[in-house]
Motif scaffolding. Sequence first.
Motif, PDB file in Angstrom:
ATOM      1  N   ARG A 291       0.831  -1.205   0.000  1.00  0.00           N
ATOM      2  CA  ARG A 291       0.000   0.000   0.000  1.00  0.00           C
ATOM      3  C   ARG A 291       0.869   1.262   0.000  1.00  0.00           C
ATOM      4  O   ARG A 291       1.949   1.292   0.585  1.00  0.00           O
ATOM      5  CB  ARG A 291      -0.913   0.055   1.220  1.00  0.00           C
ATOM      6  CG  ARG A 291      -2.015  -0.990   1.267  1.00  0.00           C
ATOM      7  CD  ARG A 291      -2.844  -0.770   2.518  1.00  0.00           C
ATOM      8  NE  ARG A 291      -4.010  -1.650   2.598  1.00  0.00           N
ATOM      9  CZ  ARG A 291      -4.026  -2.809   3.231  1.00  0.00           C
ATOM     10  NH1 ARG A 291      -2.920  -3.240   3.837  1.00  0.00           N
ATOM     11  NH2 ARG A 291      -5.127  -3.547   3.273  1.00  0.00           N
ATOM     12  N   ILE A 292       0.354   2.318  -0.621  1.00  0.00           N
ATOM     13  CA  ILE A 292       0.878   3.671  -0.474  1.00  0.00           C
ATOM     14  C   ILE A 292      -0.240   4.496   0.156  1.00  0.00           C
ATOM     15  O   ILE A 292      -1.307   4.651  -0.445  1.00  0.00           O
ATOM     16  CB  ILE A 292       1.289   4.292  -1.820  1.00  0.00           C
ATOM     17  CG1 ILE A 292       2.273   3.391  -2.566  1.00  0.00           C
ATOM     18  CG2 ILE A 292       1.903   5.673  -1.613  1.00  0.00           C
ATOM     19  CD1 ILE A 292       2.590   3.872  -3.971  1.00  0.00           C
ATOM     20  N   GLU A 304      -2.132   1.619  -4.538  1.00  0.00           N
ATOM     21  CA  GLU A 304      -1.419   0.352  -4.633  1.00  0.00           C
ATOM     22  C   GLU A 304      -0.072   0.550  -5.309  1.00  0.00           C
ATOM     23  O   GLU A 304       0.011   1.182  -6.365  1.00  0.00           O
ATOM     24  CB  GLU A 304      -2.253  -0.672  -5.415  1.00  0.00           C
ATOM     25  CG  GLU A 304      -3.604  -0.990  -4.792  1.00  0.00           C
ATOM     26  CD  GLU A 304      -3.477  -1.744  -3.477  1.00  0.00           C
ATOM     27  OE1 GLU A 304      -2.456  -2.459  -3.305  1.00  0.00           O
ATOM     28  OE2 GLU A 304      -4.389  -1.629  -2.634  1.00  0.00           O
ATOM     29  N   VAL A 305       0.986  -0.023  -4.712  1.00  0.00           N
ATOM     30  CA  VAL A 305       2.322   0.073  -5.292  1.00  0.00           C
ATOM     31  C   VAL A 305       2.338  -0.514  -6.704  1.00  0.00           C
ATOM     32  O   VAL A 305       3.027  -0.010  -7.593  1.00  0.00           O
ATOM     33  CB  VAL A 305       3.346  -0.656  -4.388  1.00  0.00           C
ATOM     34  CG1 VAL A 305       4.694  -0.772  -5.080  1.00  0.00           C
ATOM     35  CG2 VAL A 305       3.502   0.086  -3.066  1.00  0.00           C
ATOM     36  N   GLU A 313       6.215   1.097  -1.017  1.00  0.00           N
ATOM     37  CA  GLU A 313       5.169   1.317  -0.031  1.00  0.00           C
ATOM     38  C   GLU A 313       5.649   2.249   1.076  1.00  0.00           C
ATOM     39  O   GLU A 313       6.843   2.342   1.382  1.00  0.00           O
ATOM     40  CB  GLU A 313       4.716  -0.017   0.556  1.00  0.00           C
ATOM     41  CG  GLU A 313       5.774  -0.751   1.360  1.00  0.00           C
ATOM     42  CD  GLU A 313       5.268  -2.082   1.887  1.00  0.00           C
ATOM     43  OE1 GLU A 313       4.415  -2.693   1.224  1.00  0.00           O
ATOM     44  OE2 GLU A 313       5.706  -2.493   2.968  1.00  0.00           O
TER      45      GLU A 313
END
Length: 367
Positions: A291-292, A304-305, A313
């Motif tokens: 996640r980012i 989403e990365v 992330e």
Amino acid sequence: MAATLDRWKCLPTVLLRSVIRRVPCEADRASVALVCRNWRAALATPPGEAPLLLPPQLPWLLRPLPGGPAFSCLFCSDGVSSTIHRFRLPDDARTARYFGSYDGRWAFAASRLADDAPMLLNLRTGERYSVPREFLPGIFRSSEPGASGAMTMLVATLSSAPDADGDPCVGAAIVRSAPFDGRSGHLQITFWRMGHQPVFGQGGVLQAVEKGLRVVQKHWCRCRAYDQQPHVRYLVESRGELLMVVKASPASNEQRSPMWTFMVFRMTQIQTSNPYHMIYTWNMVPSLNGRILFVGLGCSRAYEVADFPGFKEGIYFLDDRDTRMNHTEPYPCSDNGKWSRVPPFVNHCFPPHQGESNYSSPVWVLP
């Protein structure tokens, strides 16, 4: 020289559109469209055709610089640092106080040129909506029966974009009422329908936010203790789940750029024998798992990365060391950055360094 420029102007449309699809930064794509009339026409979507498929975007950081706001874009350096872009904004938005945003480059702002009048402004198109300045009778406990009054919006967000076809758009805000008896104003959560001036309180929440704005009400959610001193908490939706991001510092009274740490929790329902008695708890998420997260008051989002090659992330955060919600200047603006679970834990990736602002705090401008 003139012949060379003419050749650039006459690049085939299919070639220009192929190039622009590979330019990740929205600001850079806007600059391409300003080169000449032919390029601008080539990049426009012809009637009846599908829009050009462009790379997904990440939020900009609105920087309240002395000469007016600028925007820091992470795309220009794969999230390790950022590049500042300047855009032409209306005069009443150049020294406005920004206090929230929504997808589509919408931002809430209170203009100093119009006695702190709040508005919802699209920083991409210039479209704007007026935002209520007064509440209905009885909204605040401190108000006299049957009397309306002024309020100041401190943090705001939306249930959906105001131009979404057929989708009712509801605004939500934390506001402070004007003092009626010489004491400090009262904090309250209020809601309103875009295009309608009246503001209503929590009594009509469920009817007004049937779509988009989710409110957990009248259900107990267990709290938890932390080893660190919690500074502020954010709620963000990710993969169909509600996450709580806790920003904490080791020392309770440290205010000079402390070494922040972040903890992420997932809201989980606890099964009970009574189906009408819902109990929730917060379970710690051991990793971001690709996640980012962008966290900020009124402007938190998850990405989403996998959708952003080159990025890693982490949690991007704003300078919100002053959480008293008194919207008084100066506003701290220097402590913006990215937190990761691996060293360096905090990267201040938004150069150049900025001190305090006399008109606004930083805010995420959502794509």
